[in-house]
Structure formats: structure tokens, C-alpha cells
Design an enzyme around this catalytic site. Structure first.
Site, PDB file in Angstrom:
ATOM      1  N   ASP A  69       0.869  -1.186   0.000  1.00  0.00           N
ATOM      2  CA  ASP A  69       0.000   0.000   0.000  1.00  0.00           C
ATOM      3  C   ASP A  69       0.908   1.238   0.000  1.00  0.00           C
ATOM      4  OD1 ASP A  69      -2.210   1.595   0.211  1.00  0.00           O
ATOM      5  OD2 ASP A  69      -2.755   0.997   2.249  1.00  0.00           O
ATOM      6  N   GLU A 118       2.637   5.249  -3.775  1.00  0.00           N
ATOM      7  CA  GLU A 118       2.621   6.297  -4.831  1.00  0.00           C
ATOM      8  C   GLU A 118       3.916   7.093  -4.881  1.00  0.00           C
ATOM      9  OE1 GLU A 118       0.283   5.845  -2.463  1.00  0.00           O
ATOM     10  OE2 GLU A 118      -1.070   4.689  -3.739  1.00  0.00           O
ATOM     11  N   ASP A 124      -9.027   3.787  -1.759  1.00  0.00           N
ATOM     12  CA  ASP A 124      -9.938   4.104  -0.653  1.00  0.00           C
ATOM     13  C   ASP A 124     -11.255   4.679  -1.145  1.00  0.00           C
ATOM     14  OD1 ASP A 124      -7.845   3.211   0.781  1.00  0.00           O
ATOM     15  OD2 ASP A 124      -7.231   5.164   1.557  1.00  0.00           O
TER      16      ASP A 124
END
Ligand SMILES: *[C@@H]1O[C@H](CO)[C@@H](O)[C@H](O)[C@H]1NC(C)=O
Ligand SMILES: *[C@@H]1O[C@H](CO)[C@@H](O)[C@H](O)[C@H]1NC(C)=O
Length: 976
Positions: free
Chosen positions: A538, A541, A614
């Protein structure tokens, strides 16, 4: 997941609580995007606009075999700057156009392709360029019907097919590669013009610039807009290299639809962003970012970026793969209903564009995945149901959740642990207060071959009692600040953190070593793990709570001296790649890894699955999630899903049930929830909801053979697992904009998940004059040549799911608690006859977890139903060995070449039988149903025949336990 959300009470999500849009730039807040759009505006306003870029014909150099060429390119506004062009055509007709600044102040980032491409593509040796006075061109293709023309002045690249323009580069003259310059040289060149000592109002910098480069202002604009430094919110980007952006128009003069460039929460057929009546005002943005409570209808960038676009019309599909790693904005315009314009504006990098000539969707998928790789064939269990939550808080919690699933007979394959398993969010390090016995706990999960997925994020807590951080500093593999020497420090879950620079080759073996259960490795390794512990990446980015746009400062330095801005969109993929390799190499012999990633780039499909981040527990998010998953599928990345239930919020039971219906028809099927939400595992639902969800999960499990066969096809051909209408029926214009129903692989299953409240029926679009059967009720619907809408029941316990006439669908219908328990279960074949009385289907199976299929250990069957004779009403249903036929169109040459009928896997399932056949649409009651000389048991319910142009319940023949093997050749003869 995202940080500050836990501070909010999220019992319900008010409509007004949306994305913090002000945390993220709009085009007008990004200097280079502003400049790119301004360039486009000047071009549009000026009818005499002409690109200043041209090829210097005298410099043109063909390769010895004439298959590629290079040429010098000049811009008339900066005659002292040199550019080099390199154009080549690959064996499959893909045209690669590259341009770079030559002999500039520094090197532009040119490594994006090296991370995205599977291998260096092979240049064709049969296609030859011809040099003419004003252009160089090449004809190719089976009928020589493709032509690429590169015009010299202005520089323009056109791909045509049958004389019709398909793709045009720089046709509108928006190509601009801002060459490197220094602030000083720009200032000097301004001073170079006689600026009067006094009496001259230098406020007007436009005048000065205009005089410095008399021809520049019309093209580059009149101000140094955002050239040297930019501030957004409280963050200043020092931009030490000055302006270096890249602008390019790519037009599709004969295509009315474009798709792709994920990830955006929008429709599959991309709405316009420019021109009269544009649907959006901002271009589509590609800049991987952790966007809190993202909007359900927007061009804002999200967690991943794939700069691959397809343009489609009834007789042509083409693709553009613009391999760029920096922030990119894409304007889409539609001057007429049959033409699309696009304008790509990137912050940095060389020009490196692949033109994919198609001409069918299948060709484009083959061309694209030849470049970036096909999706990896997942482990079979990974297609089961995944149960996640932030967080299952202890070993006991995990055990009791598992127990509740088993007590309620609800199938599940994987339990997940989010960040709270890790002490102080130091990933790999169990919090032993809550998880005193991690290995025993995982072994309990493994008891019926279930698996565990544990999160490992890329931020490392900066403390020397964390061996992972300590070793990373010792090896000197952390991302640096702009001085290139000091380790960067930022804020994330673990507090003050550092980030591994996966562009540094020194990090690779070390990272893989961390996952070794028994070593050997560089130093520390994860003994408190098992071979059935898979990984979730996760925040890659990367998400950095105190960074600009919640990410990394662009001026940070990676291996090789590149700035973060150059490779930002690629960054997350490397982490995923290395983690996936680590999990694979942990076992000997290697097993297929499962690694979920949030951030992705072109090529990420080689490493595992992705999800849409999300999302919110709203109907809008449920609906757009379907479209986002489709967009990923057509961009090469099939293993995709969105969080069932929505990450934020507490969905009411109706919404949760519908969300399971969405998840069960997504390639990746996981429920997940925010830490502040109420528990919502399916066993907590009241009746009838609980039973409906159990049925949906069982439906998913019964269809695992369909999913696995579709994944295998994707892994060898590049065709997506989910196929929107334009892919499945490329000629049917009525389907081009449809993105709320889709086909699953080549199975013939057409599904329309319900994503609205209080629905009792749905309209399903049928694209052809063919019979489609309701999967559950066997209602026959008849489509029409130009498309027809039919109404299908969709009460809460129903999912609009149709079988296209002409399909044979293999399923396994014994309810089990996990998918590995189904290994020896018998099969049901649903034979859905088409209007001519025929059908066909496929089944692929292997051991589901190792790579032994690459050694030929698998079965690949073809089932067919054919009329006994042209005039007869009876059919012959047969099972044939497709692998042994080694069909020419199969791409999987290696595994097929090694295939042998007696392979170990085939032997291992020799006893697995077909327990039932359901034949839909027979014209009349059979007189006999036999296999060989044996009469079989059967029942027949009269109804509509496949050839009738009527609607109503189809006739159903059920053949009971024919005692035939799933892996053997056989024939069943139905005499009517
Ligand atoms: C990533 O994956 C490919 C396999 O697809 C591999 O060849 C490559 O070296 C990997 N490593 C990095 C750092 O990207
Ligand atoms: C099907 O319905 C949709 C909207 O519900 C409509 O836009 C479309 O034109 C219809 N198609 C046909 C063939 O009737």
C-alpha cells in the site's frame, strides 16, 4: 488507506464531505500544464499556426536494412538547439517514435521504457522505409494496407490504414520539447538586446522576451510561467533544472471513442475535457497520488497511471502507449462525433510513443502486452474471496473471524492483516502483545489451505532498532533529498520515515532476502512468516503525509541522479515488482506470488493485483468502481477490483449485498473497511441478507473454473479478463459507450451488476441477433441485429447474469469453505445452444500454485455442441483435448510444446468427472441421450428453442451423472 481519516467520525458520509481537492493541483496550478494548454489555445486561435519543428532532410539516416531511421530535428524558434528523432517499426506493425534533445545542457530522463517494457522490442527487418523529397514513408501489413508517413516540414507522423488516417502526431502543431536552459542564459539573452539604461519600463517582461527570441513568444508564450520555481500550498518546488516539459498532440481523425489512461473515476469511454460543451474542465491527470475520499466523477489523478489509450470505431481500433514516467495531463476533444483529438502534456522526459495499429481490439491487446507483458497467471486461490479489515487486531481476533466464517458455511480463501499487526508500524515486525504467536496463527489459517496476506508498506521507520531501516542505511539505498547525498525524511504511518530507492540495483537482492523464512539473506530475514503468507503493498505512490500533494518532493534524487519528478509514476511499480519476486523466490521450487498494489504503471500487470484504493461506501462509488476495473482491464491490468462495502462508511445491508454482487464479478474480490467503521463481515448480516451474500459467494466459487480459464487466456494472449462491449463486439456501435455490463473472458457470460438502490429489474443491452439465457431462470431473451434492450429481474437476491447462446460454461457447484478444497470436485457443464443449435466452450486447469504448468502440466479442454447433421434437431456434445491440438493461434508456445497427455497434473485429476450437463434451447424432447452405447439418465423440461425468435423459459435438458471424465475425450449424442 489514509491518515487523517481516522480522526473523523465516519458513521455516515455526508454528501458534502468529499475529496480535499485543494490538496491536489488542477492544471492551472501546474506550470507546465498551464503552458501546455496555453500553447494549445494559441494554436487554436491562430488559423496560420504551424509547428516550428521540422526534420533536416539532409540528416536522415536509414539503418542498413532500411527498417528504422534517425534524423535531426530543428525548431525554427531555437535554431541553436538540436533534437534527434528515431523511428522504427516492430515485427507486429507497432511504430515507435522517439525524440530527444541532443547535446543539451543535460540528459532528459529516458529510462521509463526500460522499466515498463518486458524486453527490447524486435525491429522488423522486412518493413522498409522509402525516402522522398518531403517525407519518408513505409507500407506494410498482410495486404500492404498500413502506411506510416513522416513529413519533414512541419514534422508530422501519420499512420493510415486503407488510405484512412488512424493516428496523427503533431497534426495540430502542439509538439514542444522545452530544451534545457539556465536562468542566467535566459537573463543574458534578454540583456543581449539593447535595453535602454533608463526610461524603459522592464516590468513588461513580455516585450523583453519577445525581443530576446523574436520568434519565440508566439509559440512559447510571453512569460517564463513557472519556469524556475513553483509554489503550491505551502510547498515550493525549486525546479533546479528549469523548464523541460513535453507537449504532443495525438489525434484520431476517424475514431469517435477513446478508452484507457487509468486511473480515473470516470466512464470507460472518456468524456471530453476541451472544446465546446466539454464534459470536464480539467484534463485527465496522471500523477500517482493518495487521494482522500476521491470524487466519483472526475479527471483527478488517483493511485496509479497507465499512459496507454485506445481509440475505437466500428472498423478500427488503434492504441497509443506514451511511455513517460513524469506527471502527465491529457486533454480529450471531439470536434465531430467521429473524431477525437488528444493533447498530452508531461513535466519531463524524452518523447517515446508507441503507435499500435490494431486494427481489432484483440490485435491492440496483443500488441500492447507484447510490449509490457501479459498479466501473470495468478494462483488459483487468489481468485477466491478475500476478507480484510483495518484491522483484525490480534491472533485471537483472526481465529475467531475464521471460526465464524466456518460456522456459517461462508466460503473464504484469504484473511488479511492491515498495518496494526506491525509494532510501531515497522513492517515485518509483529506486535507481540497482540500477535504473540504469529506463525501458529497463520498455520491455523492454513489448516484448510487458506492463506494470509500481510501488509508491507514502503515507508521505513527511522529507528536503528528496526533492522530493515538499519540495513537500508548501511547499504545506502534510501531516496535522497536534492543534494543527492542526504537521506530524505518524511512523515507516514510509522512517523518519521525513509523510503527505499528501488531504482537502485543494490536494493534488489537485499529486499528479496528480507522475505526469506530460513535465510540466507543479507542480514535480517522474516522467520516469523510462512510460505503461505502473501503481501499487500500500500502507500507506494508514495504517500507521504507531510509532502507536496501527500507525496514525495519532486526534487528528491533517485539512483542515477534522476529527480523524483522524472519517475514518480513508475516508482510504485518497482516496489511491487521486487516484493512479488521476493515472495516467489521464498519457496523452492518457486510458487506464484500474490502481491496486491495500490500504485501501478504500465507493466504492473506482471506482478500481481491492484485495487481501486480508498473508495466510499456510496452507490456512486460502487458504480464507478465497475468502470474503473474495466478501464484497468483494457489497459492490460486485468487482476483488479474495488473494496467491497466501500472503505469509508457503514453501508446499509442492501448496499452491502449489492456490493458483494459487484465483487463476485470482479477479477479481484476483497471486502475491506476503515478502522472507524462498524464490523461488517458477511456472517454479521441479518437474514435474508446473510443468506443472499452466502449464495453470491458460492456463485463466485462455482465459477472459479470460468475465472481461471479467462485469466489463463489473458496471460497468454493479453485479452482482458473483463471485456466491455466494444472489445467483445467491436462492430456494434450501440455498445461503444456501455460500461455497466461486460463479458467475462471468452466464456459467453454477460453480467450487469446492480449498483443502484431499490432496484427490482435492470435493462440489459443485447448487441446482436442471438439468444441469451438467464443464468438462473433459463429465461431466453432474443437480441436484435442493431442491438436491443431487454428487462431482466434484479431483486436483491438476483444478479442480471446471462449466457450468450453458443457458449458452454464449466462450473463446480459443491459448496466448500475454501477453493483448494474444490480440487477434486466434479464439474457441471451448461450448454447454451445458439440460434443455429451449436455451442462451444473451454476449460483450463493446472495445479494452481506452482510454475509446473510451464513444463506442460495442465489440461486445456474444448467442449462443443454441434448438430448431428445440418437438418437434424439432435446434437453431439463432445470434449476434446485442445492442448494436444496445439492450435496455431495459441500464443503459449512454450508450455504447449512441452504438453503431454500423460502429464502429472492430468494424471492427478484423472478421476474428476462431469456430474451434470444442462442443455438450454433444444428444439424438442430427446428420444435418446447416450454416451457410446450407454443410455444416460436425463430429464427434459419443454420450453423455448434456441432458434425461436420468442422470449420465455428455454427448454432444459439435464443429463445426470454421465460418468465421464473432465480431462478425457468423450461424446454424448442427443437424438431428438
Ligand atoms: C521487474 O520485473 C521483470 C520481470 O517482468 C524483471 O525482468 C525486472 O528485472 C524486474 N526488476 C525491476 C527492478 O524492475
Ligand atoms: C437501451 O437503453 C438505453 C438507456 O437505457 C438507451 O440509451 C439505448 O438507446 C437503448 N438501446 C436500444 C437499442 O434500444
Amino acid at each position: 488507506m489514509w491518515a487523517f481519516c481516522s480522526l473523523l467520525a465516519l458513521a455516515a458520509i455526508p454528501a458534502t464531505l468529499a475529496v480535499k481537492a485543494h490538496d491536489f493541483k488542477t492544471c492551472s496550478q501546474a506550470g507546465f500544464c498551464r503552458r501546455g494548454r496555453a500553447l494549445s489555445a494559441r494554436a487554436t486561435e491562430n488559423p496560420a499556426w504551424r509547428s516550428p519543428y521540422s526534420i533536416d532532410a539532409s540528416s536522415l539516416a536509414l539503418s542498413p536494412d532500411q527498417a528504422s531511421f534517425t534524423a535531426a530535428v530543428k525548431s525554427s524558434i531555437y535554431p541553436e538547439v538540436n533534437f534527434g528523432l528515431d523511428i522504427r517499426i516492430h515485427d507486429d506493425g507497432v511504430v515507435r517514435v522517439r525524440m530527444d534533445e541532443v547535446g543539451g545542457l543535460r540528459k532528459r530522463y529516458d529510462e521509463a521504457a526500460s522499466w515498463a517494457l518486458l524486453e527490447e522490442p524486435k525491429v522488423s527487418h522486412s518493413i522498409q522505409w522509402t525516402v522522398a523529397k518531403d517525407k519518408v514513408h513505409a507500407k506494410y501489413g498482410a495486404k500492404n494496407n498500413f502506411e506510416v508517413v513522416v513529413a519533414y516540414e512541419p514534422l508530422k507522423v501519420t499512420l493510415s490504414r486503407n488510405g484512412q488516417e488512424q493516428v496523427v502526431l503533431n497534426g495540430r502543431g502542439l509538439l514542444h520539447m522545452e530544451h534545457y536552459r539556465t536562468k542566467e542564459s535566459v537573463a543574458q539573452s534578454k540583456q543581449g538586446i539593447a535595453v535602454p539604461e533608463e526610461g524603459f519600463d522592464t516590468d513588461d517582461s513580455q516585450v523583453v522576451l519577445e525581443q530576446a527570441h523574436p520568434r519565440a513568444a508566439w509559440f512559447e508564450g510571453e512569460t517564463e510561467d513557472g519556469w524556475w520555481e513553483e509554489t503550491f500550498n505551502s510547498f515550493t518546488d525549486p525546479k533546479p533544472r528549469g523548464p523541460e516539459s513535453l507537449s504532443l498532440d495525438i489525434d484520431f481523425p476517424n475514431h469517435g471513442h477513446v478508452y484507457g489512461i487509468p486511473q480515473h473515476a470516470t466512464r470507460l469511454s472518456l468524456p471530453t475535457t476541451t472544446g465546446e460543451g466539454a464534459y470536464y474542465s480539467d484534463p485527465y491527470r496522471l500523477y500517482n497520488a493518495d487521494v482522500f475520499e476521491y470524487l466519483a466523477d472526475s479527471t483527478m489523478s488517483l493511485y496509479g497511471s497507465i499512459p496507454f489509450m485506445q481509440a475505437h470505431s466500428a472498423d478500427s481500433t488503434v492504441g497509443i502507449f506514451n511511455v513517460i514516467g513524469s506527471e502527465t495531463w491529457i486533454d480529450v476533444g471531439r470536434p465531430t462525433l467521429k473524431a477525437t483529438t488528444t493533447h498530452w502534456i508531461s513535466e519531463t522526459g524524452i518523447l517515446d510513443v508507441f503507435i499500435l495499429p490494431g486494427p481489432t481490439p484483440a490485435d491492440v491487446f496483443a500488441q500492447y502486452t507484447r510490449l509490457t507483458g501479459t498479466p501473470a497467471l495468478p494462483a488459483h486461490w487468489a481468485l477466491g474471496y478475500h476478507q480484510c479489515r483495518w484491522n483484525y487486531i490480534s491472533s485471537e481476533d483472526v481465529r475467531s473471524v475464521q471460526q465464524r466464517f466456518d460456522e456459517e458455511d461462508i466460503p473464504v480463501d484469504v484473511f488479511w492483516l492491515d498495518i496494526e499487526y506491525a509494532e510501531d508500524h515497522k513492517y515485518f515486525m509483529w506486535d507481540h502483545k497482540l500477535f504473540p504467536d504469529p506463525v501458529d496463527m497463520i498455520k491455523d489459517v492454513e489448516a484448510i489451505e487458506r492463506k494470509m496476506v500481510v501488509i508491507v508498506d514502503p515507508h521505513l521507520k527511522r529507528t536503528n532498532d528496526y533492522p530493515v531501516y538499519k540495513e537500508a542505511t548501511e547499504l545506502d539505498v534510501l531516496v535522497k533529498v536534492k543534494d543527492g547525498k542526504t537521506d530524505y525524511e518524511g512523515w507516514c504511518w510509522s512517523g518519521s520515515s525513509a523510503w527505499v530507492d528501488f531504482f537502485n540495483p543494490k536494493s534488489w537482492d537485499w529486499w528479496k532476502g528480507l522475505f526469506k523464512i530460513n535465510g540466507p539473506s543479507y542480514g535480517w530475514h522474516w522467520t516469523e512468516s510462512t510460505e503461505n503468507t502473501h503481501i499487500w503493498n500500500d502507500m507506494n505512490e508514495p504517500s507521504i503525509f507531510n509532502g507536496p500533494e501527500i507525496s514525495m518532493p519532486r526534487e528528491n534524487i533517485h539512483y542515477g541522479g534522476w529527480e523524483h519528478r522524472d519517475l514518480h509514476n513508475i516508482n510504485g511499480m518497482l516496489f511491487h515488482n521486487l516484493t512479488s519476486q521476493a515472495v516467489m523466490e521464498r519457496s523452492n521450487p518457486p510458487k506464484r506470488p500474490f502481491v496486491l498494489t495500490r500504485s501501478f504503471y504500465a507493466g504492473s500487470q506482471r506482478f500481481g493485483a491492484m485495487w481501486t484504493g480508498d473508495n466510499l461506501g456510496t452507490w456512486e462509488h460502487m458504480g464507478v468502481g465497475v468502470k474503473m476495473v474495466l478501464a484497468n482491464n483494457i489497459a492490460g491490468f486485468s487482476f483488479a477490483g474495488s473494496d467491497v462495502g466501500g472503505f469509508f462508511g457503514n453501508p446499509e445491508p442492501e448496499m452491502l449485498v449489492r456490493w458483494y454482487g459487484v465483487g463476485a464479478f470482479a477479477p479481484f474480490f476483497r471486502a475491506h473497511a476503515h478502522i472507524d467503521t462498524k464490523r461488517r463481515e458477511p456472517y454479521l448480516l441479518d437474514e435474508p441478507y446473510k443468506s443472499i451474500v452466502r449464495d453470491i459467494l458460492r456463485l463466485r466459487y462455482s465459477m472459479l473454473p470460468v475465472w481461471y480459464t479467462a485469466f489463463r487466456e489473458a496471460s497468454v494472449t493479453g485479452l482482458p479478463v473483463l471485456r466491455p462491449h466494444y472489445v467483445a463486439m467491436p462492430h456494434d456501435e450501440g455498445g461503444f459507450a456501455i460500461d455497466d455490463q461486460y463479458f467475462i473472458g471468452s466464456s459467453g457470460l454477460l453480467v450487469k451488476p446492480v449498483t443502484h438502490k431499490s432496484v427490482t429489474e435492470e435493462t440489459v443491452y443485447l448487441p446482436e441477433d442471438q439468444v441469451y439465457y438467464d443464468y438462473f431462470s433459463h429465461q431466453a431473451y432474443r437480441g436484435a441485429a442493431k442491438g436491443k434492450n431487454v428487462t431482466v429481474p434484479a431483486e436483491l437476491h438476483q444478479i442480471p447474469l446471462l449466457i450468450r447462446g453458443g457458449s458452454i460454461v464449466p462450473t463446480r457447484e459443491r459448496p466448500r469453505r475454501s477453493s483448494p478444497l474444490m480440487k477434486r470436485d466434479p464439474f457441471t457443464l451448461r450448454v447454451a445452444l445458439d440460434k443455429d443449435g451449436n455451442a462451444r466452450g473451454e476449460l483450463y486447469l493446472d495445479d494452481g500454485e506452482t510454475y509446473s504448468h510451464r513444463e506442460g502440466n495442465f489440461i486445456w479442454r474444448e467442449f462443443a455442441a454441434q448438430k448431428l447433421t445440418k437438418k437434424s434437431k439432435g446434437v453431439r456434445i463432445s470434449s476434446r483435448n485442445l492442448a494436444a491440438q496445439k492450435p496455431a493461434e495459441a500464443v503459449d508456445h512454450v508450455a504447449l510444446a512441452k504438453y503431454d497427455d500423460g502429464n502429472d497434473f492430468a494424471k492427478s485429476i484423472a478421476g474428476v468427472r462431469v456430474e451434470k450437463l444442462v442443455v438450454l434451447g433444444l428444439p424438442a424432447k430427446p428420444t435418446s441421450v447416450s454416451a457410446g452405447d450407454k443410455e444416460l439418465q436425463w430429464t427434459y423440461t419443454p420450453g423455448i428453442s434456441a432458434s425461436e425468435k420468442k422470449e420465455g423459459t428455454a427448454s432444459v435438458l439435464v443429463i445426470k451423472d454421465p460418468k465421464l471424465s473432465i480431462s478425457g475425450d468423450w461424446d454424448i449424442v442427443v437424438q431428438v
